[in-house]
Scaffold this motif. Structure first.
Motif, PDB file in Angstrom:
ATOM      1  N   MET B 114       0.817  -1.210   0.000  1.00  0.00           N
ATOM      2  CA  MET B 114       0.000   0.000   0.000  1.00  0.00           C
ATOM      3  C   MET B 114       0.854   1.265   0.000  1.00  0.00           C
ATOM      4  SD  MET B 114      -3.166  -0.743  -0.245  1.00  0.00           S
ATOM      5  CE  MET B 114      -2.894  -2.192  -1.228  1.00  0.00           C
ATOM      6  N   LEU B 117       1.886   1.681  -3.541  1.00  0.00           N
ATOM      7  CA  LEU B 117       0.763   2.192  -4.335  1.00  0.00           C
ATOM      8  C   LEU B 117       0.578   3.694  -4.102  1.00  0.00           C
ATOM      9  CD1 LEU B 117      -1.566   1.375  -6.212  1.00  0.00           C
ATOM     10  CD2 LEU B 117      -2.939   0.915  -4.195  1.00  0.00           C
ATOM     11  N   GLU B 118       0.677   4.108  -2.852  1.00  0.00           N
ATOM     12  CA  GLU B 118       0.509   5.541  -2.552  1.00  0.00           C
ATOM     13  C   GLU B 118       1.583   6.364  -3.251  1.00  0.00           C
ATOM     14  OE1 GLU B 118       0.189   6.572   1.565  1.00  0.00           O
ATOM     15  OE2 GLU B 118      -1.709   5.496   1.812  1.00  0.00           O
ATOM     16  N   LEU B 121       0.836   6.607  -6.972  1.00  0.00           N
ATOM     17  CA  LEU B 121      -0.276   7.520  -7.268  1.00  0.00           C
ATOM     18  C   LEU B 121       0.161   8.972  -7.076  1.00  0.00           C
ATOM     19  CD1 LEU B 121      -3.390   5.722  -5.742  1.00  0.00           C
ATOM     20  CD2 LEU B 121      -2.572   5.717  -8.101  1.00  0.00           C
ATOM     21  N   ASP B 122       0.965   9.215  -6.032  1.00  0.00           N
ATOM     22  CA  ASP B 122       1.405  10.583  -5.786  1.00  0.00           C
ATOM     23  C   ASP B 122       2.222  11.123  -6.965  1.00  0.00           C
ATOM     24  OD1 ASP B 122       0.111  10.684  -3.408  1.00  0.00           O
ATOM     25  OD2 ASP B 122       1.867  10.277  -2.171  1.00  0.00           O
ATOM     26  N   VAL B 125      -0.265  12.066  -9.584  1.00  0.00           N
ATOM     27  CA  VAL B 125      -0.977  13.302  -9.225  1.00  0.00           C
ATOM     28  C   VAL B 125      -0.072  14.492  -9.550  1.00  0.00           C
ATOM     29  CG1 VAL B 125      -1.883  14.656  -7.299  1.00  0.00           C
ATOM     30  CG2 VAL B 125      -2.481  12.236  -7.510  1.00  0.00           C
ATOM     31  N   MET B 127       1.937  14.617 -11.865  1.00  0.00           N
ATOM     32  CA  MET B 127       1.978  14.764 -13.326  1.00  0.00           C
ATOM     33  C   MET B 127       0.593  15.126 -13.867  1.00  0.00           C
ATOM     34  SD  MET B 127       4.449  11.486 -14.223  1.00  0.00           S
ATOM     35  CE  MET B 127       4.546  11.725 -16.009  1.00  0.00           C
ATOM     36  N   ASN B 128      -0.262  15.619 -12.986  1.00  0.00           N
ATOM     37  CA  ASN B 128      -1.585  16.129 -13.383  1.00  0.00           C
ATOM     38  C   ASN B 128      -2.606  15.046 -13.734  1.00  0.00           C
ATOM     39  OD1 ASN B 128      -1.467  18.776 -12.878  1.00  0.00           O
ATOM     40  ND2 ASN B 128      -1.325  19.458 -15.007  1.00  0.00           N
ATOM     41  N   TYR B 129      -2.457  13.881 -13.148  1.00  0.00           N
ATOM     42  CA  TYR B 129      -3.443  12.833 -13.398  1.00  0.00           C
ATOM     43  C   TYR B 129      -4.501  12.841 -12.299  1.00  0.00           C
ATOM     44  CZ  TYR B 129      -0.631  10.685 -17.070  1.00  0.00           C
ATOM     45  OH  TYR B 129       0.040  10.445 -18.231  1.00  0.00           O
ATOM     46  N   GLN B 130      -5.748  12.623 -12.704  1.00  0.00           N
ATOM     47  CA  GLN B 130      -6.817  12.390 -11.748  1.00  0.00           C
ATOM     48  C   GLN B 130      -6.821  10.901 -11.412  1.00  0.00           C
ATOM     49  OE1 GLN B 130      -9.248  13.666  -9.970  1.00  0.00           O
ATOM     50  NE2 GLN B 130      -8.871  15.827 -10.461  1.00  0.00           N
ATOM     51  N   VAL B 131      -6.961  10.570 -10.139  1.00  0.00           N
ATOM     52  CA  VAL B 131      -7.039   9.168  -9.741  1.00  0.00           C
ATOM     53  C   VAL B 131      -8.507   8.762  -9.689  1.00  0.00           C
ATOM     54  CG1 VAL B 131      -6.468   7.486  -7.961  1.00  0.00           C
ATOM     55  CG2 VAL B 131      -4.903   9.378  -8.443  1.00  0.00           C
ATOM     56  N   MET B 132      -8.803   7.611 -10.249  1.00  0.00           N
ATOM     57  CA  MET B 132     -10.194   7.164 -10.355  1.00  0.00           C
ATOM     58  C   MET B 132     -10.238   5.673 -10.021  1.00  0.00           C
ATOM     59  SD  MET B 132     -12.326   7.237 -13.880  1.00  0.00           S
ATOM     60  CE  MET B 132     -12.744   5.500 -13.972  1.00  0.00           C
ATOM     61  N   GLN B 133     -11.399   5.195  -9.588  1.00  0.00           N
ATOM     62  CA  GLN B 133     -11.518   3.755  -9.337  1.00  0.00           C
ATOM     63  C   GLN B 133     -12.722   3.194 -10.082  1.00  0.00           C
ATOM     64  OE1 GLN B 133      -9.867   2.533  -5.242  1.00  0.00           O
ATOM     65  NE2 GLN B 133     -11.148   4.306  -4.808  1.00  0.00           N
ATOM     66  N   PRO B 220      -6.027   2.785 -10.067  1.00  0.00           N
ATOM     67  CA  PRO B 220      -5.442   1.667  -9.329  1.00  0.00           C
ATOM     68  C   PRO B 220      -6.525   0.664  -8.980  1.00  0.00           C
ATOM     69  CG  PRO B 220      -5.911   3.458  -7.819  1.00  0.00           C
ATOM     70  CD  PRO B 220      -6.404   3.903  -9.186  1.00  0.00           C
TER      71      PRO B 220
END
Lengths: 697, 368
Positions: B114, B117-118, B121-122, B125, B127-133, B220
């Protein structure tokens, strides 16, 4: 696929070391997984992607190697001498459905003499992982390895003729329900209509594109051979092979598409080989039986160079693109603003412009394309609120002494029995896997308790009895088999054994997990997230100890439950020690996460502190007494806390003493003792009236 | 009268000595000292009387008074030393073994999967990405058809799958979220938003009534493969999928994006290699690898002696997939990539077996 390097080099002479050869192939997309040393040559084990059926052969691999090295691969046309009667007078071919078998080509060879094949041939087959059988079968297998076209050899004399006819009829059709066939591996196969067959007048003689039948296979006395070289529909072969649970060298290739234009060439090559391998001269019947009602034409695809450059982020001149495609044996004509490419039939994977763009990139070399970053698009990046909450939860619980686990979402069908969920419990609506691999991983979990108990049990088996864990994971509930199940993110907490560090202290002094430790963890978490510790009311739970379980409520909404795990449940997991567990629904909790909090100034005036002790029946919840105090105290009560809860001697049986400390304060002025005494009197009266409490002075 | 001051001084000194001996602390002793010898102290005041005495008595009084004063001062000094010795003894007695372990709740530990994974994702973020599930239990059409898998194609064999019904399965790849991410970008009023997932993917674009804005997401999540669970294989694992759809996105952008991400995660000297691969939902497709940090590219058992470690798959979004997402491939293009999180966590912490990550042995977790 296994390819001996010496065979490959016959087509593309080169000075590369085996390792360089492997890198070269890998760089154009033929990934060399392993290099094996055999006496005299190395063998490459190549993983061919499922779109490139044309590379499941030495010739196909050689074409890619030649492209990478910018040379031509040396392919020879087979040369055969036909003799004897025309093939059309020896057998006929009927296609029931040309969609399933667009082309069926066959040649007939007579006067063959079955014998073992020479050692060079046997060795080649063995290097490629095939078992030598006899000269005819080995010749067909060698052609398959060389050209990628699977062949099958029938003993012509064992084919049955239709009544009244003098020559056999090969029929390509779907199997009929109830038909059977004993294949050359000796297995009796029950057939279904999704399986495509080769049949003669007597019935099935081969599984089309998969495996031949034993009744018509080549025997030691076979003298006349019918060689089959067909183009079967890839999806049909795949469905049939799956229905039978089979995968063969032939089906593997047909599923990945075999060149429809290459059937006759493969036949000729096989005839040439058989002629070479038989001692006495063979007779190759004149002509080819070639059922090909709707010939598959070479495709023409237009490539716009501007589009290609725009998509790849390069600026190649059109003539360079054309040269790249010609390396792949596409016939390219350059017109105004576009390239017209004719695609040879062995490249059935090239269907549209995007496919050609990929080929340009591949020939150009991925390493020759620059690295750039996309122009910044309008939006900003960020985490969704549910992940933000999860991160908060993780940090809080870590600080509270719990360790994070990651558990599988697949579990055993009896997991829900082990936690004693009744058959009609809504958490019984598990998502069941219909093709599970092992029964202990055959459904998705519906709660996290089962996962947590597995972890506690695993640690117990390894001598670790002190466990303090949390798990953030999804649970899955199937409500309607026509719709996707409900997936929700839960938080599970479990504790067992000692929760405090400092084992050298007298063991009685060390804090062990109990109901109130667990509750404290949950209260702390809720307070940090929502600004309030939550409310807890008794609630039975099938997995939890009756009388030691509660539901957790935040702002009037149930967010979960907690309690001591029932001994019977622990026994099911073979956990000897007491376990305390909580499960919260994070999506419900998220609705109550404090947002937009506003600061309240703290009072500058002094506080007056009073204690109150009361004797109550044991069953009266402490929260009830607290509620009465708060209701009757009014605005001047700033805060209160319980500082004693005692039962036992010298108190009367069934009675309990509760003692609260009350802090009175106003934000606008100093309270007087008389004012506070008035409030205290009101509180005492309220407690007597509402709870029949005895106030202790 | 003449004798009185002298006697007084002597008595005073005696009383002072008694008080001094009785003083239990340095503060008490100081109080005694001040009460006798301070500016307003009793002895000090008595000495001040010398001026009122007849001159012939003064020398004797002076001597006596000075002797008394000296005796008191000496007693104080003695007592001070005694008290200091007592303090020292008590401090020695009260000394703690500071090497004994502390107490209180033991801090918890974060699972390495985990935290990995964090971190990943950081970076996205940043690099201007929205995180979605997206859902793990998914429509067959979204896992395969909308991702351009032809029916009965052997490409599906590479991902042996768990099925719930004929139409519903456990997703084999987070790529399924590509379609969901794209459709979610359409206007509220655009029919694409509300299309049933069973709707034929190739007809989606023709129902679009808006011009969806660019998409830049990472997704993710857990994915599933029908595999036997062993030390090195798991039937459930985590992936991250990335998708950028915009005007003018290029294959060079794909390479640059992944190289930037990998250098942010693995270090600025990381070398990244792209090679042709095949995925039905991207074209051109590429797998991407980094130089093996264990051996620096020389070859070792971690990289199977190749010097490179494969991280994941990527490519330019196939036009059919854009269409299934309701984007017009004539207007926009896209890049997509996906990779497993377990492998990155394993490499980061040198965890040899994937099973270790899912056992949750406290002896393992306490190391993080």
């Amino acid at each position: 696929m296994r390819i001996p390097v010496d065979w490959l080099n016959e087509y593309v002479p080169n000075n590369l070391s085996v390792r360089e050869l492997a890198y070269t192939l890998t760089d154009v997309g033929l990934e060399v997984e392993a290099i094996e040393d055999a006496a005299g040559t190395a063998v490459l084990d190549i993983t061919v992607t499922p779109n490139r059926g044309d590379c499941l052969s030495v010739v196909g691999t050689a074409r890619e190697l030649a492209m990478a090295l910018r040379v031509e691969s040396r392919e020879r046309d087979p040369e055969i001498a036909e003799s004897g009667p025309p093939a059309s007078g020896l057998a006929t071919v009927v296609l029931d459905d040309p969609n399933l078998c667009p082309r069926y080509s066959a040649r007939i060879v007579r006067n063959v003499k079955i014998a073992p094949s020479p050692s060079w041939l046997q060795r080649r087959l063995e290097l490629c992982g095939l078992r030598p059988i006899n000269n005819v079968v080995d010749a067909t297998n060698l052609v398959m390895l060389e050209l990628g076209q699977p062949l099958h050899a029938f003993d012509c004399k064992r084919l049955r003729c239709p009544p009244g006819e003098g020559i056999p009829e090969i029929i390509v059709r779907r199997a009929r329900a109830g038909e059977q066939l004993v294949t050359i591996d000796g297995e009796e196969r029950e057939l279904t209509p999704e399986i495509l067959l080769i049949a003669d007048a007597s019935g099935p003689i081969a599984l089309a594109g998969i495996m031949g039948g034993s009744s018509t296979e080549i025997h030691d006395d076979t003298a006349e051979v019918l060689l089959e070289s067909a183009h079967f529909d890839p999806a049909t072969v795949r469905r049939g092979a799956r229905a039978l649970g089979m995968s063969t060298e032939a089906s593997y290739r047909f599923e990945r598409t075999v060149d429809p234009g290459g059937t006759v060439r493969a036949l000729d090559r096989a005839c040439q080989l058989i002629a070479e391998l038989c001692e006495a001269p063979v007779e190759i019947a004149e002509g080819v039986l070639d059922a090909y009602p709707h010939p598959i034409e070479e495709r023409e695809i237009t490539l716009r160079p501007a589009r290609c450059n725009a998509l790849l982020g390069v600026s190649l001149p059109p003539e360079e693109m054309a040269a790249h495609l010609r390396q792949l044996r596409l016939a390219v004509t350059e017109t105004e603003g576009a390239l017209r490419a004719r695609v040879p039939t062995f490249r059935q994977d090239l269907k549209e412009e995007i496919d050609l763009i990929e080929e340009v990139a591949r020939v150009c070399g991925y390493q020759n394309i620059p690295e750039t970053l996309p122009e910044s698009s309008s939006g900003v990046g960020g985490l969704p609120p549910e992940i933000v909450l999860e991160r908060q939860v993780r940090h809080l619980l870590q600080g509270l002494g719990l360790s994070e686990t990651v558990t599988s979402s697949l579990e055993s069908v009896d997991a829900l029995d082990r936690v004693r969920l009744p058959q009609d419990d809504p958490r019984r609506r598990a998502v069941a896997i219909n093709n599970w691999k092992t029964v202990d991983r055959s459904q998705l979990r519906t709660n996290l308790l089962t996962s947590l108990l597995e972890v506690v049990a695993h640690n117990g088996r390894h001598g670790v009895d002190d466990v303090a864990i949390f798990d953030l994971g999804r649970v899955y509930l199937m409500h309607d088999p026509e719709e996707l199940p409900e997936e929700s993110q839960h938080l599970g907490i479990a504790g067992a054994g000692v929760m405090e560090r400092g084992r050298w202290l007298p063991s009685g002094d060390l804090q062990k997990w109990d109901f109130y430790v667990l509750k404290g963890v949950v209260e702390n978490l809720l307070e940090a997230l929502t600004g309030q510790p939550g409310e807890f009311t008794p609630e039975p739970h099938p997995s939890l100890h009756p009388g030691r379980s509660a539901r957790v409520v935040v702002s009037g909404e149930v967010v979960g439950c907690l309690g001591e795990v029932r001994p019977e449940v622990r026994e099911a997991y073979e956990i000897p020690n007491r376990v305390f567990a909580a499960e919260l629904d994070l999506e419900v909790l998220r609705k109550h996460v404090a947002r937009g909090l506003q600061y309240e100034p703290v009072s500058r005036f002094p506080a007056i502190i009073r204690d109150i002790a009361l004797l109550l029946p044991r069953e009266t919840p402490a929260a009830r007494a607290e509620a009465v105090v708060r209701e009757t105290a009014g605005d001047n009560l700033e805060s209160l806390f319980l500082f004693d809860a005692y039962e036992g001697k010298p108190l009367p049986e069934g009675q309990r003493n509760l003692a609260f400390s009350l802090t009175f304060r106003r934000s606008d002025r100093t309270l007087t003792d008389d004012e506070v005494e008035d409030v205290m009197e009101r509180i005492r009266a309220g407690l007597r009236r509402a709870l029949d409490a005895r106030i202790r002075e | 009268m003449t004798e009185v001051p002298m006697d007084n001084v002597v008595r005073m000194a005696e009383a002072a000595k008694q008080e001094i001996v009785a003083a239990r602390s340095r503060q008490e002793l100081e109080r005694v000292r001040v009460s006798y010898l301070g500016r307003e102290g009793k002895l000090t005041s008595a000495l001040r009387c010398i001026g009122q005495l007849p001159s012939e008595q003064r020398p004797a009084f002076g001597r006596a008074a000075n002797a008394a004063r000296a005796a008191v001062e000496e007693a104080i000094a003695r007592r001070r030393e005694e008290l200091a010795a007592e303090d020292a003894a008590r401090e020695k007695r009260d000394q703690l073994d500071v090497t004994l372990p502390g107490r209180g709740p033991a801090v918890g530990h974060r699972h390495p999967l985990m935290t990995t994974l964090e971190r990943l994702l950081d970076i996205f973020v940043g690099m201007n990405y929205q995180v979605m599930q997206g859902p793990e239990v998914e429509w067959f059409t979204l896992n395969w058809t909308a991702l351009n898998y032809p029916p009965d194609h052997p490409a599906m064999d590479e991902q042996d799958s768990f099925y719930v019904t004929d139409d519903i399965m456990l997703r084999t790849q987070t790529s399924t979220a590509q379609i969901r991410a794209m459709r979610a970008r359409h206007d509220e009023s655009c029919p694409v938003r509300g299309l049933d997932w069973r709707f034929p993917p190739h007809e989606v674009l023709s129902h679009c009534r808006c011009t969806p804005p660019p998409t830049r997401v990472v997704v993710p999540g857990r994915t599933y493969r029908r595999e036997s669970v062993t030390l090195t294989h798991s039937d459930v694992f985590h992936q991250i999928e990335g998708l950028v759809v915009d005007e003018g996105i290029t294959f060079a952008d794909l390479k640059g994006t992944l190289a930037a991400f990998l250098r942010a995660y693995l270090g600025p000297d990381t070398r990244v290699r792209f090679r042709p691969d095949f995925f039905p939902f991207t074209e051109p497709s590429a797998d991407f690898s980094v130089n093996c940090e264990m051996c620096g590219g020389a070859g070792c058992r971690f990289c199977k002696h190749s010097g490179w470690v494969e991280i994941g798959g990527s490519g330019m979004v196939h036009p059919n997939v854009l269409i299934a997402g309701g984007y017009d491939p004539a207007r926009v293009s896209g890049l997509a990539f996906g990779f497993g999180v377990e492998r990155l966590a394993q490499r980061r912490f040198q965890i040899e077996h994937i099973r270790t990550l899912y056992e949750n042995d406290m002896r393992f977790l306490r190391q993080f």
